[in-house]
Design a protein around this motif. Structure first.
Motif, PDB file in Angstrom:
ATOM      1  N   VAL A 166       0.884  -1.160   0.000  1.00  0.00           N
ATOM      2  CA  VAL A 166       0.000   0.000   0.000  1.00  0.00           C
ATOM      3  C   VAL A 166       0.923   1.211   0.000  1.00  0.00           C
ATOM      4  CG1 VAL A 166      -1.745   1.292   1.273  1.00  0.00           C
ATOM      5  CG2 VAL A 166      -1.782  -1.220   1.305  1.00  0.00           C
ATOM      6  N   LYS A 167       0.960   1.949  -1.100  1.00  0.00           N
ATOM      7  CA  LYS A 167       1.879   3.074  -1.224  1.00  0.00           C
ATOM      8  C   LYS A 167       1.232   4.338  -0.670  1.00  0.00           C
ATOM      9  CE  LYS A 167       5.346   3.170  -3.500  1.00  0.00           C
ATOM     10  NZ  LYS A 167       5.589   2.942  -4.935  1.00  0.00           N
ATOM     11  N   LEU A 168       2.035   5.129   0.052  1.00  0.00           N
ATOM     12  CA  LEU A 168       1.594   6.401   0.595  1.00  0.00           C
ATOM     13  C   LEU A 168       1.937   7.532  -0.381  1.00  0.00           C
ATOM     14  CD1 LEU A 168       2.734   5.888   4.298  1.00  0.00           C
ATOM     15  CD2 LEU A 168       0.519   5.364   3.243  1.00  0.00           C
ATOM     16  N   PRO A 169       1.331   8.701  -0.218  1.00  0.00           N
ATOM     17  CA  PRO A 169       1.579   9.800  -1.171  1.00  0.00           C
ATOM     18  C   PRO A 169       3.049  10.179  -1.319  1.00  0.00           C
ATOM     19  CG  PRO A 169      -0.347  10.294   0.159  1.00  0.00           C
ATOM     20  CD  PRO A 169       0.257   9.050   0.738  1.00  0.00           C
ATOM     21  N   ASN A 170       3.854   9.984  -0.267  1.00  0.00           N
ATOM     22  CA  ASN A 170       5.272  10.371  -0.353  1.00  0.00           C
ATOM     23  C   ASN A 170       6.139   9.272  -0.958  1.00  0.00           C
ATOM     24  OD1 ASN A 170       5.241   8.549   1.812  1.00  0.00           O
ATOM     25  ND2 ASN A 170       6.880   9.628   2.886  1.00  0.00           N
ATOM     26  N   GLY A 171       5.549   8.144  -1.345  1.00  0.00           N
ATOM     27  CA  GLY A 171       6.307   7.064  -1.964  1.00  0.00           C
ATOM     28  C   GLY A 171       6.697   5.950  -1.028  1.00  0.00           C
ATOM     29  N   ALA A 172       6.552   6.153   0.273  1.00  0.00           N
ATOM     30  CA  ALA A 172       6.848   5.101   1.244  1.00  0.00           C
ATOM     31  C   ALA A 172       5.714   4.088   1.267  1.00  0.00           C
ATOM     32  CB  ALA A 172       7.057   5.698   2.624  1.00  0.00           C
ATOM     33  N   ASP A 173       5.978   2.924   1.842  1.00  0.00           N
ATOM     34  CA  ASP A 173       4.943   1.901   1.943  1.00  0.00           C
ATOM     35  C   ASP A 173       4.308   1.943   3.328  1.00  0.00           C
ATOM     36  OD1 ASP A 173       7.468   0.840   2.966  1.00  0.00           O
ATOM     37  OD2 ASP A 173       6.396  -1.043   3.232  1.00  0.00           O
ATOM     38  N   GLY A 174       2.990   1.797   3.361  1.00  0.00           N
ATOM     39  CA  GLY A 174       2.270   1.754   4.625  1.00  0.00           C
ATOM     40  C   GLY A 174       2.020   0.348   5.111  1.00  0.00           C
ATOM     41  N   GLY A 175       2.193  -0.618   4.229  1.00  0.00           N
ATOM     42  CA  GLY A 175       1.970  -2.021   4.560  1.00  0.00           C
ATOM     43  C   GLY A 175       1.768  -2.796   3.281  1.00  0.00           C
ATOM     44  N   GLY A 176       1.480  -4.070   3.428  1.00  0.00           N
ATOM     45  CA  GLY A 176       1.234  -4.874   2.242  1.00  0.00           C
ATOM     46  C   GLY A 176       1.445  -6.343   2.489  1.00  0.00           C
ATOM     47  N   VAL A 177       1.477  -7.100   1.401  1.00  0.00           N
ATOM     48  CA  VAL A 177       1.607  -8.560   1.460  1.00  0.00           C
ATOM     49  C   VAL A 177       2.867  -8.977   0.709  1.00  0.00           C
ATOM     50  CG1 VAL A 177       0.565 -10.766   0.838  1.00  0.00           C
ATOM     51  CG2 VAL A 177      -0.885  -8.870   1.631  1.00  0.00           C
ATOM     52  N   THR A 178       3.660  -9.814   1.351  1.00  0.00           N
ATOM     53  CA  THR A 178       4.894 -10.355   0.767  1.00  0.00           C
ATOM     54  C   THR A 178       4.752 -11.856   0.596  1.00  0.00           C
ATOM     55  OG1 THR A 178       6.308  -8.650   1.753  1.00  0.00           O
ATOM     56  CG2 THR A 178       7.367 -10.723   1.182  1.00  0.00           C
ATOM     57  N   LEU A 179       5.310 -12.381  -0.472  1.00  0.00           N
ATOM     58  CA  LEU A 179       5.349 -13.823  -0.690  1.00  0.00           C
ATOM     59  C   LEU A 179       6.803 -14.238  -0.870  1.00  0.00           C
ATOM     60  CD1 LEU A 179       3.309 -16.205  -0.966  1.00  0.00           C
ATOM     61  CD2 LEU A 179       3.649 -16.020  -3.444  1.00  0.00           C
ATOM     62  N   LEU A 180       7.278 -15.114   0.017  1.00  0.00           N
ATOM     63  CA  LEU A 180       8.625 -15.664  -0.079  1.00  0.00           C
ATOM     64  C   LEU A 180       8.548 -17.044  -0.709  1.00  0.00           C
ATOM     65  CD1 LEU A 180      10.043 -14.767   3.479  1.00  0.00           C
ATOM     66  CD2 LEU A 180      10.056 -13.376   1.399  1.00  0.00           C
ATOM     67  N   ASP A 181       9.327 -17.271  -1.752  1.00  0.00           N
ATOM     68  CA  ASP A 181       9.297 -18.533  -2.504  1.00  0.00           C
ATOM     69  C   ASP A 181      10.435 -19.430  -2.029  1.00  0.00           C
ATOM     70  OD1 ASP A 181       9.185 -20.579  -4.333  1.00  0.00           O
ATOM     71  OD2 ASP A 181      10.023 -19.393  -5.986  1.00  0.00           O
ATOM     72  N   TYR A 182      10.084 -20.575  -1.446  1.00  0.00           N
ATOM     73  CA  TYR A 182      11.082 -21.543  -0.991  1.00  0.00           C
ATOM     74  C   TYR A 182      11.128 -22.791  -1.876  1.00  0.00           C
ATOM     75  CZ  TYR A 182      12.209 -18.949   3.213  1.00  0.00           C
ATOM     76  OH  TYR A 182      12.666 -17.985   4.088  1.00  0.00           O
ATOM     77  N   GLY A 183      10.610 -22.672  -3.083  1.00  0.00           N
ATOM     78  CA  GLY A 183      10.653 -23.799  -4.003  1.00  0.00           C
ATOM     79  C   GLY A 183       9.510 -24.760  -3.773  1.00  0.00           C
ATOM     80  N   ASN A 184       9.614 -25.580  -2.729  1.00  0.00           N
ATOM     81  CA  ASN A 184       8.564 -26.562  -2.434  1.00  0.00           C
ATOM     82  C   ASN A 184       7.393 -25.973  -1.659  1.00  0.00           C
ATOM     83  OD1 ASN A 184      10.008 -28.621  -3.683  1.00  0.00           O
ATOM     84  ND2 ASN A 184      11.104 -29.145  -1.797  1.00  0.00           N
ATOM     85  N   PHE A 185       7.573 -24.792  -1.116  1.00  0.00           N
ATOM     86  CA  PHE A 185       6.495 -24.129  -0.386  1.00  0.00           C
ATOM     87  C   PHE A 185       6.733 -22.626  -0.399  1.00  0.00           C
ATOM     88  CE2 PHE A 185       9.770 -24.909   2.793  1.00  0.00           C
ATOM     89  CZ  PHE A 185       9.795 -23.741   3.544  1.00  0.00           C
ATOM     90  N   SER A 186       5.714 -21.884   0.041  1.00  0.00           N
ATOM     91  CA  SER A 186       5.798 -20.428   0.097  1.00  0.00           C
ATOM     92  C   SER A 186       5.409 -19.936   1.483  1.00  0.00           C
ATOM     93  CB  SER A 186       4.871 -19.788  -0.942  1.00  0.00           C
ATOM     94  OG  SER A 186       5.273 -20.134  -2.257  1.00  0.00           O
ATOM     95  N   VAL A 187       5.908 -18.761   1.824  1.00  0.00           N
ATOM     96  CA  VAL A 187       5.547 -18.107   3.075  1.00  0.00           C
ATOM     97  C   VAL A 187       4.852 -16.799   2.739  1.00  0.00           C
ATOM     98  CG1 VAL A 187       6.390 -17.063   5.214  1.00  0.00           C
ATOM     99  CG2 VAL A 187       7.476 -19.144   4.335  1.00  0.00           C
ATOM    100  N   SER A 188       3.613 -16.667   3.183  1.00  0.00           N
ATOM    101  CA  SER A 188       2.843 -15.442   2.982  1.00  0.00           C
ATOM    102  C   SER A 188       2.984 -14.559   4.218  1.00  0.00           C
ATOM    103  CB  SER A 188       1.376 -15.777   2.738  1.00  0.00           C
ATOM    104  OG  SER A 188       0.594 -14.593   2.657  1.00  0.00           O
ATOM    105  N   ILE A 189       3.318 -13.292   3.988  1.00  0.00           N
ATOM    106  CA  ILE A 189       3.544 -12.351   5.081  1.00  0.00           C
ATOM    107  C   ILE A 189       2.655 -11.125   4.905  1.00  0.00           C
ATOM    108  CG2 ILE A 189       5.217 -10.711   6.043  1.00  0.00           C
ATOM    109  CD1 ILE A 189       7.381 -12.824   5.453  1.00  0.00           C
ATOM    110  N   THR A 190       1.889 -10.805   5.931  1.00  0.00           N
ATOM    111  CA  THR A 190       1.113  -9.567   5.957  1.00  0.00           C
ATOM    112  C   THR A 190       1.717  -8.670   7.032  1.00  0.00           C
ATOM    113  OG1 THR A 190      -0.911 -10.667   5.258  1.00  0.00           O
ATOM    114  CG2 THR A 190      -1.146  -8.526   6.320  1.00  0.00           C
TER     115      THR A 190
END
Length: 332
Positions: A203-227
């Motif tokens: 979620v981008k803020l007006p000044n270009g910084a991020d306020g939050g969001g969702v990240t997905l880390l790929d470990y090949g056989n599985f993934s880690v979802s981060i909020t």
């Protein structure tokens, strides 16, 4: 006792001093702040007489063996560099530095001067995070994980009012990813190692910084979802999924619940241990052990977690055009 100083007089410095003193392994002997009044007010609470408003003077204090730095993110590099060159052990609040280049230079300096440089990822030292680590094997093959740390910040109210507090300022290397996101990302790295890749939808803020969001880390056989967010709150637990069941935690920090849900029997077993009375106590205890015992192996393992975490957040920022002021015009 390790005689130490703090750089920065905010609530996190206060929390670290209380935890450090609780261990009986640390003694606050000096306080630095850019303003003398802040330094004196903080020092008075702990009966400390040595206060500084000049970093060079702090570096020359022969009594100070270690320095805890909890200043705005963009100041970590220059302040830590000065202290390392002065021969002080340094504890850097996360994120350790704004850039990978800064990180590598500081750790090279620490090795050159034979002092410790430690990033304060307090959560990976907590007793129940250790419980989680020890019991991963109970899951069998891992299928995935969800790690959450999203909490609405009162500072976002300032953003909505047209202001730019430090925590959301690119000048001060701010944003949700490097403030709260580092907790679940560092936790994933400590649990599973370095991912093969990662993506971020902020979620981008007006000044270009991020306020939050969702990240997905790929470990090949599985993934880690981060909020992770400072502009909305998640009430969901953090979980690790495996063939044999699910490990459930109330979060990735201040963990007081670690339970195992058996996939076949549907029974739940609670493995949590009592939390420490202060949430920086385990970190302060471990850092004292490392410094006093010259445990370079343990420090190197923590360094690698910090290095990998910073590489991930740097890549995620750059994917989304989130550029700190210190990175502009060819700066580090």
């Amino acid at each position: 006792m390790i005689n130490f100083s703090v750089i920065g007089t905010g609530w996190i410095s206060d929390s670290f001093v209380q935890a450090a003193h609780k261990t009986k392994a640390w003694k606050l002997t000096a306080v630095y702040s850019r303003t003398g009044e802040n330094a004196e007010n903080f020092a008075e609470k702990y009966n400390v007489t040595n206060t500084y408003t000049e970093l060079d003077s702090l570096g020359l204090d022969p009594e100070v063996q270690a320095v805890y730095i909890a200043s705005p993110n963009s100041l970590h590099y220059s302040q830590a560099k000065l202290m390392l060159v002065a021969g002080k052990n340094v504890i850097l609040e996360k994120p350790a530095t704004s850039t990978v280049a800064e990180f590598e230079e500081l750790f090279a300096l620490a090795k050159q001067h034979r002092v410790f440089l430690l990033e304060a990822n307090r959560h990976i030292h907590e007793v129940n995070f250790k419980v989680l680590q020890r019991n991963l094997s109970a899951l069998g093959p891992i299928f995935g994980a969800t790690l959450n740390y999203a909490s609405y910040s009162s500072r976002f109210n300032n953003v909505l009012a047209g202001e730019t507090p430090n925590v959301f300022s690119l000048k001060y290397s701010g944003g949700a990813l490097v403030d709260l996101g580092v907790y679940p990302i560092a936790a994933a790295v400590a649990l599973f190692g370095a991912p093969k890749g990662q993506i971020y939808r902020p979620v981008k803020l007006p000044n270009g910084a991020d306020g939050g969001g969702v990240t997905l880390l790929d470990y090949g056989n599985f993934s880690v979802s981060i909020t992770a967010s400072k502009v909305f709150t998640s009430t969901g637990p953090s979980e690790v999924y495996g063939q044999n069941g699910t490990l459930i935690m109330n979060g990735v920090t201040d963990i007081d619940r670690v339970s195992f849900l058996n996939a076949k029997t549907k029974e739940t077993v609670d493995w949590a241990q009592p939390k420490a009375p202060l949430n920086l106590l385990e970190e302060a205890t471990e850092f004292a052990r490392i410094i006093k015992g010259k445990d370079w192996d343990a420090a190197t393992k923590l360094e690698q977690i910090s290095r990998t975490t910073l590489a991930i957040t740097t890549d995620l920022r750059r994917q989304n055009g989130i550029v700190f002021d210190c990175e502009k015009n060819g700066k580090k």
